[in-house]
Design a protein around this motif. Structure first.
Motif, PDB file in Angstrom:
ATOM      1  N   UNK A  20      44.175  43.843  42.977  1.00 13.45           N
ATOM      2  CA  UNK A  20      44.815  45.033  43.529  1.00 13.45           C
ATOM      3  C   UNK A  20      44.613  46.238  42.628  1.00 13.45           C
ATOM      4  N   UNK A  21      44.610  45.996  41.322  1.00 13.13           N
ATOM      5  CA  UNK A  21      44.417  47.095  40.372  1.00 13.13           C
ATOM      6  C   UNK A  21      43.094  47.786  40.623  1.00 13.13           C
ATOM      7  N   UNK A  33      41.913  41.449  33.315  1.00 16.72           N
ATOM      8  CA  UNK A  33      43.095  42.107  33.863  1.00 16.72           C
ATOM      9  C   UNK A  33      44.141  41.067  34.253  1.00 16.72           C
ATOM     10  N   UNK A  52      46.953  40.167  41.618  1.00 18.88           N
ATOM     11  CA  UNK A  52      47.454  41.423  41.062  1.00 18.88           C
ATOM     12  C   UNK A  52      46.343  42.215  40.402  1.00 18.88           C
TER      13      UNK A  52
END
Lengths: 471, 627
Positions: free
Chosen positions: A155-156, A132, A152
């Motif tokens: 966080x996904x 990711x 990031x």
């Protein structure tokens, strides 16, 4: 085999018994298993012995799976696939790590299988997050993964981001003593006053933007913002121009300053006495990519020097090696200049006198070396120019069969023909060998010391040439 | 006997048919199977000795039940008892393919990859992770170049548990690969597999690969998994689409070529209700159109490069407005910076010289706000997509925080925030006449919005992975999207249906573009090649190779004659799309240049993020200088 302690076998009977049980042969006599064990050991030793041979042949000191497979094939056993790796499982995280982590949270005993399972699961999660994170990297059109990307990605999957890792300077990890593969982040002790007293770091430079013409009607203008490059198109044009000798541009061939200096240095090195310099020049001639433009100049230089220095055997030798260097250079296309070079080389083979004293000066070597070079040229360009080899052969034969030509020329011609290969020798020497022998043998008894020596040399060369034919 | 009867007989039969094929000795294989299954010990022997008819019964059942489903279900049994069989049979196939005739080898190579993938998954699902790992190491090398990223995802899966939740694997398991083969090579392959009894591989082919047998296979292109079966795909492709552009729009966007036959009946007046173009914009459009330069292989475009400095790490994307007057960069620090080139140039350059500051920090602060750009702050995560409106009055931006924001360029302030995506939005694109816009997101959807509504009008679902880019058809009725699943999809905006699937890339698609005449599509991405497609037939027209790194952006010139591509390798390449599209190209052209390449414009260490033809056919490009 009826002894209690029959043999100290590396493979115990118990092993055999266990194996037998896996294929559902529950009850086998201990003596049978011992027999099998010793047999298996023998086979193993046999295979190892063969495998060691392969290892030795490969000049290695470690036995590899390949060796064993080769040995197996020798005894008609199918090779064993899938063993040729250093480690059986490429898990980035070992079960040990999990165990150590478990200990820190006071879970002393965990089963190895549990830790392995956890390790593999953690590795999967890591890879998932990395995948990711890579997406963020790609979307940011960057080639390096940053901490921001990882955060990031975290966080996904609804995981809290990890703060405090996005420094520019890398973190220092320290190894835990006595524990393999376990690390912790080193916490330096910093003095508060030092931090306060130190000057503020410089502000990062502000983003700015600049415009320039990258191309005007498809052509890139030569301005500082554009790189200086020679596009493939231009290179191609140069090659094309040289291929067409009929079209002579009236413009002078423009050489850059660097190339001119290079030409002067190389020719000076060839003419001079410094061997180191000469070797360097030769190396550069045979490997440099950029000298293509100079090839016509070099060819002219060689032709001129050969014609002017017919008695300077040392210089002739150097020139021959220079030609050799140019031919070896894979970036140089020498074909268009062959017609300029070959006569010079032939001169070095069949020339009347290439030195002051035909007996003592090393011109014999020069003739041989030049003959080898001609052979190389014939081999390399013979396919492209079918009449090349016949023409050269004809020159040699004419020189050899003319009794008025000096014996040094005869020697060169013989060497030249022999370098062209057995087939040529058979074709042109064999029909003439007896008549030539009749001519040369009397000369060997000549009272002139010089003629006698030369005749002997020719005779020897002829003998050397004919030996392989006699088989 | 009771044990045997308790076991579902059909399962035994299925399991046995393979073994019998191999050993020709039923009773042995029955015993072996039962042993392996752990049902019986030595007792089984006695059982069969007692009742010889039992064997016959089984044999008959096997003969009856020999159909394709039997062979399929066999594979489960095999995987359990012989992980080595994957290794040996794949190895044999691999060697056979290596030794195949040159003429057919490329066809076999194309089927090797799907087989490789499923052998690996087979090993993983039977909990043989060590063998799987060995298998991967042994054979993955040759696929590294083309399928590198897939292999990375595959390698991360090494337990059956992970297989269930891994997106990529479920896609592989639930869909079939499509492979094209000529009848002869297909026969050769089948013969080889049957002759040597590689039922395992045969099973994989039956289950996971759709082989299309076609005469005259000239080139084999890799077909990524699209998520549809072959028949539904054919149905999708039958859906009628009209790539014609209504005359009212042609007037402003296309120089009508007198030779251009009006072959398509203009029956389709735009199905999507379009906004009126206001008079000032009309004027500008007409003016630009009259000043448009004709481009072809002899008259190449002029190019203007917008180089960004001190930003290579932070800058995510660049967008240059259609007239080249505005340039915007989207940054990782959630900000957008907009440069307005219409300001007086000298003023712009020397602005900060007017300030004489007392100390260093103060000057830094002053120059910060007066560097020539204005900063738009509002997003709460890295900003990715940017799109200027037709009249340059608005800017759209999309961000990691899942929102799309509309900015007013006059006041430099945020006007609307569109929330709908829950995941990062990678790209946003205004429609050719503004008002509508499309977004591409990490959540695998493309959405169509109108600027006056904060919820999406259409949600286009079908991609199997992130949608990376989106582009509008010039007639506003369709959008095209490119995804990390290696496919591009063509969507009807009115119905929200997917009407074409373009599959053929080896790696993620980063950019898609429809030619201004509306007939062709170009796509490019991480696999370094550009593919030109015919929109209506979904057939590949040409593959353009030459770039050495990922391609970030492509654009057609306004007369569709030239295609420009900007790449991470710091070059812009110009391609002769007219020649390629009219497909009179000479295949045997032995020039050193790749086919169709007209020119390569080299920058100084500047990866090119965006290329864009202005309405007057000036090529504008943006990149960030990396030192």
């Amino acid at each position: 085999y009826s002894f209690k302690d029959p043999m100290s076998s590396a493979i115990g009977g118990n092993t055999i018994k266990n194996i037998a049980e896996t294929v559902d042969l529950g009850n086998i006599d201990p003596s049978v298993s011992d027999l099998l064990a010793s047999d298996i050991e023998y086979r193993l030793r046999e295979i190892t012995q063969e495998a060691l041979k392969f290892m030795k042949q490969g000049k290695r000191n470690t036995l590899t799976c390949e060796d064993v497979n080769n040995a197996l094939q020798l005894s008609n056993v199918e090779a064993l696939y899938g063993y040729s790796f250093k480690d059986p499982m490429s898990s980035a995280i070992g079960g040990n790590t999990i165990k150590n982590i478990a200990e820190t949270v006071d879970l002393g005993n965990i089963d190895p299988s549990v830790s392995d399972l956890l390790a593999s699961d953690i590795e999967y999660r890591l890879r998932e997050i990395t995948q990711e994170a890579l997406k963020f990297m790609k979307q940011g059109k960057r080639n390096t993964l940053t901490c921001e990307d990882v955060n990031n990605a975290l966080q996904l999957s609804n995981v809290e981001a990890l703060y405090g890792y996005s420094f520019k300077d890398p973190m220092s990890f320290a190894r835990v003593t006595n524990q393999k593969g376990v690390y912790y982040v080193e916490d330096e002790v910093l003095s508060f006053s030092d931090i306060i007293d130190s000057p503020l770091p410089k502000c990062p430079r502000q983003t700015s933007m600049q415009l320039h013409w990258l191309a005007i009607n498809g052509k890139q203008p030569a301005i500082p913002q554009n790189p200086i490059i020679q596009t493939p198109k231009e290179v191609k044009n140069i090659v094309k121009e040289e291929k067409k000798p009929t079209i002579r541009p009236k413009l002078k061939h423009v050489l850059s300053n660097q190339l001119q200096t290079y030409y002067q240095k190389v020719t000076a090195a060839v003419r001079g006495n410094n061997d180191d310099l000469y070797d360097a020049a030769l190396y550069s001639l045979s490997t440099d990519q950029a000298i293509h433009q100079l090839v016509p100049y070099f060819c002219r230089f060689i032709a001129r020097e050969v014609s002017q220095n017919l008695r300077n055997v040392v210089l002739l030798n150097r020139l021959i090696r220079m030609v050799n260097g140019l031919i070896m250079n894979q970036y140089v296309k020498i074909d268009p200049y062959l017609h300029q070079i070959i006569p010079s080389i032939l001169t070095c083979i069949v020339g009347k006198s290439l030195c002051e004293d035909p007996v003592f000066d090393p011109h014999w070597n020069l003739r041989e070396e030049a003959s080898d070079l001609v052979a190389i040229i014939c081999k390399k360009f013979g396919k492209k120019y079918p009449d090349l080899k016949p023409r050269i052969t004809k020159t040699f034969v004419n020189a050899l069969l003319d009794p008025n030509k000096p014996l040094t020329t005869h020697f060169g011609a013989i060497k030249g023909i022999s370098a062209l290969g057995t087939q040529t020798v058979k074709l042109v020497i064999l029909p003439n060998v007896s008549s030539y022998a009749e001519f040369i043998i009397p000369q060997m008894e000549h009272e002139d010391r010089e003629i006698k020596y030369c005749a002997t040399k020719c005779y020897e060369a002829l003998l050397v040439l004919c030996i392989p034919l006699s088989f | 006997r009771t044990i045997i009867e308790n076991i579902s007989l059909t399962w035994i039969f299925k399991g046995l048919s393979l073994l019998t094929m191999e050993t020709e000795n039923v009773s042995e294989s029955v015993l072996k199977y039962l042993n392996d299954k752990g049902y019986l010990g030595n007792k089984a022997k006695d059982l069969f000795a007692d009742d010889p008819t039992l064997l016959d019964k089984i044999q008959q059942a096997i003969q009856k039940g020999e159909d394709i489903t039997t062979t399929n279900s066999l594979q489960f049994y095999n995987a359990e008892f012989a992980p080595d069989r994957y290794l040996t049979s794949y190895d044999a196939l691999h060697r056979w393919v290596e030794g195949a005739l040159d003429k057919y080898r490329f066809e076999f190579l194309s089927i090797l990859y799907p087989i490789f993938v499923h052998c690996y998954l087979g090993l993983v699902s039977s909990e043989n992770s060590i063998s799987a790992d060995k298998f991967m190491k042994l054979y993955s090398e040759e696929f590294e170049e083309r399928h590198g990223n897939d292999l990375i995802s595959l390698k991360s899966v090494f337990t059956a548990e992970h297989m269930k939740e891994n997106n990529f694997v479920t896609t592989l398991k639930e869909n079939k690969f499509l492979v094209t083969m000529s009848p002869y090579s297909w026969d050769l392959l089948l013969y080889f597999l049957q002759e040597n009894r590689y039922m395992l591989i045969l099973g994989i082919i039956n289950r996971y690969i759709h082989v299309e047998v076609k005469e005259n296979v000239k080139e084999v292109h890799f077909q990524p998994i699209t998520g549809e079966t072959q028949s539904t795909l054919e149905n999708i492709h039958r859906y009628p689409i009209s790539t014609a552009i209504s005359p009212s729009m042609r007037k402003y966007f296309l120089k009508i070529n007198p030779d251009d036959d009006q072959m398509e009946i203009e029956r389709n007046d735009s199905k999507v209700p379009l906004p009126e173009i206001d008079d000032r914009v009309k004027e500008i459009l007409e003016d630009d159109l009259s000043k448009q330069i004709n481009l072809n292989e002899d008259s190449l475009p002029s190019a203007c490069l917008y180089t960004f400095f001190n930003s290579s790490e932070e800058l995510n994307n660049i967008n240059i407005s259609n007239d080249g007057a505005l340039a915007a960069g989207s940054f990782s620090d959630s900000s957008i910076k907009v440069w307005d080139l219409r300001k007086d140039h000298n003023n712009w350059k020397n602005y900060n010289d007017n300030y004489i500051e007392s100390d260093d920090r103060d000057r830094q602060y002053r120059t910060y706000s007066n560097e020539g750009f204005s900063e738009l702050i509002g997003h709460s995560g890295p900003v990715y997509g940017l799109s200027f409106s037709l009249n340059n009055r608005h800017l759209l931006s999309s961000s990691q925080d899942g929102t799309v924001r509309l900015w007013d360029m006059a006041t430099k302030s945020n006007v609307v925030c569109y929330m709908g995506h829950n995941y990062p939005v990678w790209d946003v694109q205004f429609s050719p006449l503004d008002f509508y816009f499309a977004t591409a997101s990490h959540d695998k959807t493309t959405r169509i919005w109108s600027t006056n509504n904060t919820s999406p009008l259409r949600i286009l679902v079908g991609h199997l992975s992130d949608v990376n880019c989106v582009n509008w058809h010039p007639n506003c009725n369709y959008v095209v999207s490119g995804s990390s699943d290696r496919c591009a999809r063509f969507w009807d905006v009115t119905t929200g249906n997917c009407c074409r699937v373009y599959s053929g890339h080896f790696d993620s698609i980063r950019t898609v573009k429809i030619s201004p005449d509306g007939k062709y599509l170009a796509s490019a991405g991480d696999d370094k090649s550009i593919i030109l497609w015919d929109i209506n037939s979904a057939q590949r027209i040409a593959t353009l190779n030459g770039h050495t790194k990922s391609i970030w952006s492509i654009d057609f010139s306004k007369d569709s004659n030239i295609l420009a591509s900007g790449s991470d390798d710091g070059t812009i390449r110009l391609w002769d799309s007219r020649m390629l599209l009219s497909s009179v190209a000479d295949e045997d052209d032995e020039s050193i240049k790749p086919r169709g390449l007209l020119s390569t414009l080299v920058t100084k260490n500047t990866p090119v993020y965006t290329v864009n033809f202005t309405r007057r056919n000036l090529l504008t490009a943006g990149g960030t200088f990396s030192d």
